[in-house]
Design a protein around this motif. Sequence first.
Motif, PDB file in Angstrom:
ATOM      1  N   SER A  68       0.846  -1.183   0.000  1.00 31.07           N
ATOM      2  CA  SER A  68       0.000   0.000   0.000  1.00 31.07           C
ATOM      3  C   SER A  68       0.883   1.235   0.000  1.00 31.07           C
ATOM      4  CB  SER A  68      -0.956   0.033   1.198  1.00 31.07           C
ATOM      5  OG  SER A  68      -0.306   0.428   2.376  1.00 31.07           O
ATOM      6  N   ILE A  69       0.272   2.332  -0.393  1.00 27.42           N
ATOM      7  CA  ILE A  69       0.924   3.628  -0.249  1.00 27.42           C
ATOM      8  C   ILE A  69       0.001   4.503   0.578  1.00 27.42           C
ATOM      9  CG2 ILE A  69       2.219   3.488  -2.420  1.00 27.42           C
ATOM     10  CD1 ILE A  69       0.122   5.646  -3.447  1.00 27.42           C
ATOM     11  N   ARG A  70       0.601   5.350   1.364  1.00 25.71           N
ATOM     12  CA  ARG A  70      -0.136   6.373   2.113  1.00 25.71           C
ATOM     13  C   ARG A  70       0.396   7.724   1.670  1.00 25.71           C
ATOM     14  NH1 ARG A  70       1.125   3.080   7.367  1.00 25.71           N
ATOM     15  NH2 ARG A  70      -0.454   1.453   7.167  1.00 25.71           N
ATOM     16  N   ALA A  71      -0.493   8.573   1.219  1.00 27.14           N
ATOM     17  CA  ALA A  71      -0.109   9.904   0.748  1.00 27.14           C
ATOM     18  C   ALA A  71      -0.449  10.930   1.814  1.00 27.14           C
ATOM     19  CB  ALA A  71      -0.836  10.232  -0.546  1.00 27.14           C
ATOM     20  N   TYR A  72       0.544  11.752   2.164  1.00 24.19           N
ATOM     21  CA  TYR A  72       0.380  12.777   3.195  1.00 24.19           C
ATOM     22  C   TYR A  72       0.630  14.154   2.613  1.00 24.19           C
ATOM     23  CZ  TYR A  72       0.828   8.941   6.554  1.00 24.19           C
ATOM     24  OH  TYR A  72       0.652   7.776   7.262  1.00 24.19           O
ATOM     25  N   GLU A  73      -0.080  15.149   3.163  1.00 25.55           N
ATOM     26  CA  GLU A  73       0.229  16.531   2.809  1.00 25.55           C
ATOM     27  C   GLU A  73       1.325  17.037   3.752  1.00 25.55           C
ATOM     28  OE1 GLU A  73      -3.381  18.773   3.063  1.00 25.55           O
ATOM     29  OE2 GLU A  73      -3.910  17.932   4.986  1.00 25.55           O
ATOM     30  N   ASP A  74       1.691  18.301   3.642  1.00 28.46           N
ATOM     31  CA  ASP A  74       2.812  18.867   4.397  1.00 28.46           C
ATOM     32  C   ASP A  74       2.742  18.644   5.907  1.00 28.46           C
ATOM     33  OD1 ASP A  74       4.323  19.844   2.273  1.00 28.46           O
ATOM     34  OD2 ASP A  74       3.165  21.697   2.183  1.00 28.46           O
ATOM     35  N   SER A  75       1.551  18.672   6.473  1.00 22.96           N
ATOM     36  CA  SER A  75       1.425  18.540   7.931  1.00 22.96           C
ATOM     37  C   SER A  75       1.765  17.138   8.428  1.00 22.96           C
ATOM     38  CB  SER A  75      -0.001  18.889   8.374  1.00 22.96           C
ATOM     39  OG  SER A  75      -0.913  17.919   7.889  1.00 22.96           O
ATOM     40  N   PHE A  81      -4.897   9.796   1.574  1.00 24.97           N
ATOM     41  CA  PHE A  81      -5.465   8.528   1.166  1.00 24.97           C
ATOM     42  C   PHE A  81      -4.452   7.415   1.360  1.00 24.97           C
ATOM     43  CE2 PHE A  81      -3.313   9.663  -2.766  1.00 24.97           C
ATOM     44  CZ  PHE A  81      -2.864   8.445  -3.261  1.00 24.97           C
ATOM     45  N   GLU A  82      -4.983   6.210   1.438  1.00 20.65           N
ATOM     46  CA  GLU A  82      -4.164   5.010   1.405  1.00 20.65           C
ATOM     47  C   GLU A  82      -4.724   4.152   0.285  1.00 20.65           C
ATOM     48  OE1 GLU A  82      -2.368   1.457   4.175  1.00 20.65           O
ATOM     49  OE2 GLU A  82      -4.221   2.402   4.849  1.00 20.65           O
ATOM     50  N   ALA A  83      -3.861   3.614  -0.547  1.00 17.33           N
ATOM     51  CA  ALA A  83      -4.265   2.713  -1.620  1.00 17.33           C
ATOM     52  C   ALA A  83      -3.544   1.393  -1.414  1.00 17.33           C
ATOM     53  CB  ALA A  83      -3.915   3.302  -2.982  1.00 17.33           C
ATOM     54  N   ALA A  84      -4.320   0.318  -1.290  1.00 16.74           N
ATOM     55  CA  ALA A  84      -3.771  -1.025  -1.132  1.00 16.74           C
ATOM     56  C   ALA A  84      -3.952  -1.771  -2.457  1.00 16.74           C
ATOM     57  CB  ALA A  84      -4.486  -1.761  -0.003  1.00 16.74           C
TER      58      ALA A  84
END
Length: 127
Positions: A68-75, A81-84
């Motif tokens: 999976s990937i987890r995408a984060y903004e600056d904070s 989102f997380e995509a598995a």
Amino acid sequence: MQLPTETFTATALIEVVRISALPATRNAPYPGTAVAHWAGSEAAAALALIDSLSGSEQQRCGFSPGWSIRAYEDSLDLALFEAAFCFTCHEARMQGTAVPPALAKQFFDPGTLPARTLLSLFRKAAL
């Protein structure tokens, strides 16, 4: 595969996770080990690659995602989102604050060059 539109400009960091089990509850993150962090052009390239995954029909395997990937903004607080990804049943499941219900479950063709490239990036990240 379609990603939430705002994630292309809002994502500052992508965390790559080697999934070890399914989540215990709905909307919980997929458990596993973070094997890499991608930022800047590396994160943008990964999002573009995922967005270029061509569609496929559902296969039956019971959904056993390995990555999976987890995408984060600056904070870096909550994941946008997380995509598995399950490369066996061709399914990707997304969850998170930026994911509309229509994008939560999608299918991709794991035999295409973009999908094979993505799997290769995941495997290299785990080394």
